[in-house]
Design a protein around this motif. Structure first.
Motif, PDB file in Angstrom:
ATOM      1  N   GLY A 166       0.836  -1.158  -0.100  1.00 35.25           N
ATOM      2  CA  GLY A 166      -0.071  -0.104   0.052  1.00 35.25           C
ATOM      3  C   GLY A 166       0.800   1.387  -0.015  1.00 35.25           C
ATOM      4  N   ASP A 167       0.311   2.332   0.197  1.00 28.21           N
ATOM      5  CA  ASP A 167       0.916   3.795  -0.045  1.00 28.21           C
ATOM      6  C   ASP A 167       1.129   4.217   1.455  1.00 28.21           C
ATOM      7  OD1 ASP A 167       1.802   5.933  -0.948  1.00 28.21           O
ATOM      8  OD2 ASP A 167      -0.154   6.726  -1.698  1.00 28.21           O
ATOM      9  N   LEU A 168       2.381   4.583   1.843  1.00 30.98           N
ATOM     10  CA  LEU A 168       2.551   5.401   2.849  1.00 30.98           C
ATOM     11  C   LEU A 168       2.388   6.853   2.799  1.00 30.98           C
ATOM     12  CD1 LEU A 168       5.403   3.104   4.668  1.00 30.98           C
ATOM     13  CD2 LEU A 168       2.835   3.032   4.924  1.00 30.98           C
ATOM     14  N   ALA A 169       2.492   7.383   1.737  1.00 29.56           N
ATOM     15  CA  ALA A 169       2.652   8.851   1.391  1.00 29.56           C
ATOM     16  C   ALA A 169       1.654   9.524   2.367  1.00 29.56           C
ATOM     17  CB  ALA A 169       2.559   9.020   0.090  1.00 29.56           C
ATOM     18  N   PRO A 170       0.450   9.338   2.694  1.00 29.81           N
ATOM     19  CA  PRO A 170      -0.228  10.057   3.483  1.00 29.81           C
ATOM     20  C   PRO A 170       0.182  10.183   4.736  1.00 29.81           C
ATOM     21  CG  PRO A 170      -1.662   8.645   2.154  1.00 29.81           C
ATOM     22  CD  PRO A 170      -0.241   8.293   1.875  1.00 29.81           C
ATOM     23  N   LEU A 171       1.152   9.293   5.380  1.00 27.63           N
ATOM     24  CA  LEU A 171       1.682   9.326   6.593  1.00 27.63           C
ATOM     25  C   LEU A 171       2.928  10.293   6.641  1.00 27.63           C
ATOM     26  CD1 LEU A 171       1.533   5.671   7.708  1.00 27.63           C
ATOM     27  CD2 LEU A 171       0.338   7.519   8.848  1.00 27.63           C
TER      28      LEU A 171
END
Length: 207
Positions: free
Chosen positions: A199-204
């Motif tokens: 998944g994508d950790l960018a929002p964190l």
């Protein structure tokens, strides 16, 4: 290692690396920065935290010259130690609207801020040391990142994080991170790691 002591341990490691590389070395972990930029940043952060811990927030202005900023940072480290030596439960200034902070919160925040930037300084060395954080320290850093820092930055957290010692589930997990605590800690901070990430950790993403 107590978090109060960890600040000095990791600041010493950061400074050793910075003195070895010199101010103009590039920082692979933070490609836009030189070591000079990195030292100026951590000096500013330590200075800023002093004001927060004693409820007198100020915006510090580190000097520009390399030797001057190193000396200024040494002074800020001494003042930070004094500011954080009070009752951990004592109220402290919070720059995050709607959230309270204590002296203990700022001790924890500075321990992990300094540890991560130690890794950044060491990434600039020709022979990068195999610095590893203990499971106790890394798990605390993961918890601090997910339960303290992320909501205060307003970042959307939908993630499940698993280490051999603990599991965190935040929101409706759209991403998962698993592995040794040290690697998961680095992964959440966007540093080189060997954790498993889906998944994508960018929002964190933290600054």
């Amino acid at each position: 290692m107590r978090l109060f002591e960890a600040i000095d341990v990791h600041a010493d490691g950061l400074k050793r690396a910075a003195l070895t590389t010199g101010p103009l070395a590039r920082v692979p972990n933070c490609p836009k920065w030189t070591v000079h930029d990195l030292v100026t940043h951590i000096a500013f952060v330590h200075g800023f935290a002093i004001g927060l811990a004693v409820n007198r927030p100020v915006k510090p202005a580190p000097p520009q010259d390399w030797d001057d900023v190193l000396g200024w940072w040494d002074g800020q480290r001494l003042a930070l130690r004094e500011a954080l030596s009070h009752d951990p439960a004592a109220p402290a200034f919070s720059p995050y609207p709607g959230f309270e902070s204590t002296v203990g919160d700022w001790t924890r925040r500075m321990a992990h801020e300094t540890a991560i930037h130690r890794l950044d300084a060491e990434s600039a060395l020709d022979d990068v040391p195999r610095t590893r954080f203990s499971p106790e320290f890394a798990n605390d850093g993961i918890d601090e990142f997910l339960t303290y820092l992320t909501p205060r930055l307003g970042n959307k957290a939908d993630v499940r994080v698993t280490t051999p010692e603990r599991t965190w589930t935040v929101g409706e997990p759209g991403a998962e991170v698993a592995g040794a605590a040290d690697d998961v800690y680095r992964a959440l901070w966007g540093r080189p790691h060997q954790a498993s990430v889906t998944g994508d950790l960018a929002p964190l993403a933290a600054p």
